[in-house]
Write a protein that holds these residues in place. Structure first.
Motif, PDB file in Angstrom:
ATOM      1  N   THR A  11      31.330  46.826  43.461  1.00 40.43           N
ATOM      2  CA  THR A  11      30.734  46.343  44.702  1.00 40.43           C
ATOM      3  C   THR A  11      31.743  45.570  45.542  1.00 40.43           C
ATOM      4  O   THR A  11      31.395  45.021  46.585  1.00 40.43           O
ATOM      5  CB  THR A  11      29.522  45.431  44.412  1.00 40.43           C
ATOM      6  N   GLY A  12      32.990  45.518  45.097  1.00 35.66           N
ATOM      7  CA  GLY A  12      34.018  44.763  45.805  1.00 35.66           C
ATOM      8  C   GLY A  12      34.717  45.569  46.874  1.00 35.66           C
ATOM      9  O   GLY A  12      34.367  46.725  47.159  1.00 35.66           O
ATOM     10  N   THR A  71      38.733  42.144  39.886  1.00 32.83           N
ATOM     11  CA  THR A  71      39.851  41.210  39.846  1.00 32.83           C
ATOM     12  C   THR A  71      39.390  39.867  40.387  1.00 32.83           C
ATOM     13  O   THR A  71      38.413  39.779  41.127  1.00 32.83           O
ATOM     14  CB  THR A  71      41.044  41.741  40.669  1.00 32.83           C
ATOM     15  N   SER A  72      40.112  38.833  39.989  1.00 30.89           N
ATOM     16  CA  SER A  72      39.777  37.480  40.413  1.00 30.89           C
ATOM     17  C   SER A  72      41.034  36.644  40.357  1.00 30.89           C
ATOM     18  O   SER A  72      42.014  37.007  39.697  1.00 30.89           O
ATOM     19  CB  SER A  72      38.698  36.888  39.496  1.00 30.89           C
ATOM     20  N   THR A  73      41.014  35.526  41.058  1.00 34.30           N
ATOM     21  CA  THR A  73      42.169  34.628  41.012  1.00 34.30           C
ATOM     22  C   THR A  73      42.279  33.930  39.670  1.00 34.30           C
ATOM     23  O   THR A  73      43.313  33.333  39.364  1.00 34.30           O
ATOM     24  CB  THR A  73      42.072  33.571  42.126  1.00 34.30           C
ATOM     25  N   ARG A  74      41.239  33.997  38.864  1.00 36.73           N
ATOM     26  CA  ARG A  74      41.265  33.398  37.530  1.00 36.73           C
ATOM     27  C   ARG A  74      40.622  34.351  36.518  1.00 36.73           C
ATOM     28  O   ARG A  74      39.639  35.010  36.822  1.00 36.73           O
ATOM     29  CB  ARG A  74      40.511  32.067  37.500  1.00 36.73           C
ATOM     30  N   GLY A  75      41.213  34.435  35.337  1.00 33.49           N
ATOM     31  CA  GLY A  75      40.564  35.137  34.243  1.00 33.49           C
ATOM     32  C   GLY A  75      40.786  36.624  34.169  1.00 33.49           C
ATOM     33  O   GLY A  75      40.130  37.306  33.368  1.00 33.49           O
ATOM     34  N   ASP A  76      41.710  37.177  34.960  1.00 33.27           N
ATOM     35  CA  ASP A  76      41.917  38.626  34.941  1.00 33.27           C
ATOM     36  C   ASP A  76      42.372  39.130  33.574  1.00 33.27           C
ATOM     37  O   ASP A  76      41.945  40.194  33.117  1.00 33.27           O
ATOM     38  CB  ASP A  76      42.934  39.028  36.004  1.00 33.27           C
ATOM     39  N   TRP A 109      54.250  33.322  40.337  1.00 23.55           N
ATOM     40  CA  TRP A 109      53.085  32.942  41.124  1.00 23.55           C
ATOM     41  C   TRP A 109      51.826  33.137  40.272  1.00 23.55           C
ATOM     42  O   TRP A 109      51.745  34.048  39.452  1.00 23.55           O
ATOM     43  CB  TRP A 109      52.986  33.784  42.387  1.00 23.55           C
ATOM     44  N   GLY A 110      50.824  32.301  40.483  1.00 24.63           N
ATOM     45  CA  GLY A 110      49.653  32.283  39.617  1.00 24.63           C
ATOM     46  C   GLY A 110      48.911  33.599  39.503  1.00 24.63           C
ATOM     47  O   GLY A 110      48.753  34.137  38.403  1.00 24.63           O
ATOM     48  N   TYR A 111      48.450  34.143  40.632  1.00 31.30           N
ATOM     49  CA  TYR A 111      47.655  35.376  40.582  1.00 31.30           C
ATOM     50  C   TYR A 111      48.474  36.565  40.091  1.00 31.30           C
ATOM     51  O   TYR A 111      48.030  37.300  39.191  1.00 31.30           O
ATOM     52  CB  TYR A 111      47.042  35.658  41.950  1.00 31.30           C
ATOM     53  N   PRO A 112      49.687  36.805  40.625  1.00 31.28           N
ATOM     54  CA  PRO A 112      50.483  37.910  40.093  1.00 31.28           C
ATOM     55  C   PRO A 112      50.790  37.770  38.603  1.00 31.28           C
ATOM     56  O   PRO A 112      50.838  38.766  37.885  1.00 31.28           O
ATOM     57  CB  PRO A 112      51.762  37.863  40.935  1.00 31.28           C
ATOM     58  N   ARG A 113      50.988  36.548  38.129  1.00 31.28           N
ATOM     59  CA  ARG A 113      51.269  36.362  36.709  1.00 31.28           C
ATOM     60  C   ARG A 113      50.103  36.861  35.855  1.00 31.28           C
ATOM     61  O   ARG A 113      50.298  37.559  34.857  1.00 31.28           O
ATOM     62  CB  ARG A 113      51.537  34.884  36.416  1.00 31.28           C
ATOM     63  N   THR A 114      48.891  36.522  36.269  1.00 30.24           N
ATOM     64  CA  THR A 114      47.717  36.970  35.523  1.00 30.24           C
ATOM     65  C   THR A 114      47.532  38.471  35.633  1.00 30.24           C
ATOM     66  O   THR A 114      47.169  39.138  34.652  1.00 30.24           O
ATOM     67  CB  THR A 114      46.455  36.249  36.030  1.00 30.24           C
ATOM     68  N   LYS A 115      47.783  39.031  36.821  1.00 34.44           N
ATOM     69  CA  LYS A 115      47.679  40.482  36.999  1.00 34.44           C
ATOM     70  C   LYS A 115      48.690  41.213  36.122  1.00 34.44           C
ATOM     71  O   LYS A 115      48.388  42.279  35.561  1.00 34.44           O
ATOM     72  CB  LYS A 115      47.891  40.852  38.466  1.00 34.44           C
ATOM     73  N   LEU A 116      49.893  40.673  36.013  1.00 34.86           N
ATOM     74  CA  LEU A 116      50.911  41.305  35.168  1.00 34.86           C
ATOM     75  C   LEU A 116      50.479  41.265  33.703  1.00 34.86           C
ATOM     76  O   LEU A 116      50.668  42.243  32.967  1.00 34.86           O
ATOM     77  CB  LEU A 116      52.260  40.606  35.351  1.00 34.86           C
ATOM     78  N   GLN A 117      49.891  40.171  33.282  1.00 27.17           N
ATOM     79  CA  GLN A 117      49.380  40.086  31.914  1.00 27.17           C
ATOM     80  C   GLN A 117      48.302  41.150  31.684  1.00 27.17           C
ATOM     81  O   GLN A 117      48.286  41.811  30.637  1.00 27.17           O
ATOM     82  CB  GLN A 117      48.811  38.690  31.657  1.00 27.17           C
TER      83      GLN A 117
END
Length: 251
Positions: A11-12, A71-76, A109-117
């Motif tokens: 739905t995003g 996706t989200s800015t936290r918890g990806d 950077w915070g969001y890219p770091r989580t996305k890479l993980q």
């Protein structure tokens, strides 16, 4: 494809476009999101929380493929780990993940770091998989242009060379990859034009009939981006729609 395709985050911003493209391709579609939202007729909705794992199992059971758009800015990373675990137990056929061009170079950077993980979790999952890295979406650029242009002088990041892409083109490419064989890492995808944030903002101001002074501002810690980290490598896939064409329809 006889079995349904599940779209997380269906739905995003991107997920809605992917769902529409899948239906146009004749696929049965499942939509997963945290909260009930309107979805197209014919699609099946599943409420689940990827970050806790609650509700994922019914959504992934008997799927031919999963397109992970949530996706989200936290918890990806945790959300992706839970999805991979459920998909592995269910024997899902093909996991497709959308990531970010140049993410290796901006992982501090915070969001890219989580996305890479999250990308690494998919890559090491053992599932049949396809990972597509894409550049920034036009609607992301538009949202930022609208916010910045409220100021009498519009500050923009100096030297940010980018090649943004229309999310509709990305959705079409994701569906194409999903309906094909898993390829591991697909060629990156970008729009048809290399630009920079100064020109993107000026294009928006022109399209929206606004007069503003544009002031490039050097941002510390962005040398990698100024050196082209967000640009796709040679051999990338190119979207069709230009920034000006997008603005003509949306600005």
């Amino acid at each position: 494809m006889a079995s349904p395709v599940l779209v997380t985050g269906g739905t995003g911003r991107l997920g809605k476009l992917v769902v529409a493209q899948l239906q146009d391709s004749g696929c049965d579609v499942r939509v997963l999101a945290r909260h009930r939202r309107p979805i197209p007729q014919g699609a099946e909705f599943f409420t689940a929380d990827l970050r806790t794992g609650h509700g994922i199992k019914p959504a992934v059971t008997a799927t031919a493929a999963i397109i992970h758009c949530a996706t989200s800015t936290r918890g990806d990373a945790e959300a992706t780990r839970n999805l991979v675990a459920a998909a592995s137990l269910a024997g899902s056929g093909h996991l497709v993940y959308v990531s970010i061009v140049g993410i290796d170079h901006i992982a501090s950077w915070g969001y890219p770091r989580t996305k890479l993980q999250a990308e690494q979790i998919v890559a090491s999952s053992g599932l049949p998989r396809t990972i597509l890295r894409v550049t920034q979406f036009y609607d992301y650029c538009l949202a930022n242009a609208r916010k910045l242009s409220r100021l009498p002088v519009v500050p923009v990041p100096a030297g940010f060379t980018v090649q943004p892409v229309d999310p509709r083109d990305v959705a079409a490419r994701l569906v194409e990859l999903t309906l094909g064989e898993p390829v591991g890492r697909a060629p990156d995808m970008a729009g048809p034009q290399v630009s920079n944030w100064t020109d993107l903002i000026r294009g928006y101001l022109t399209a929206s009939y606004r007069r503003r002074r544009v002031l490039p501002v050097r941002i510390p810690g962005t040398r990698a981006v100024r050196n082209g980290a967000l640009l796709p490598p040679p051999g990338h896939t190119v979207g069709a729609r230009t920034w000006d064409q997008f603005l003509a329809a949306h600005a």
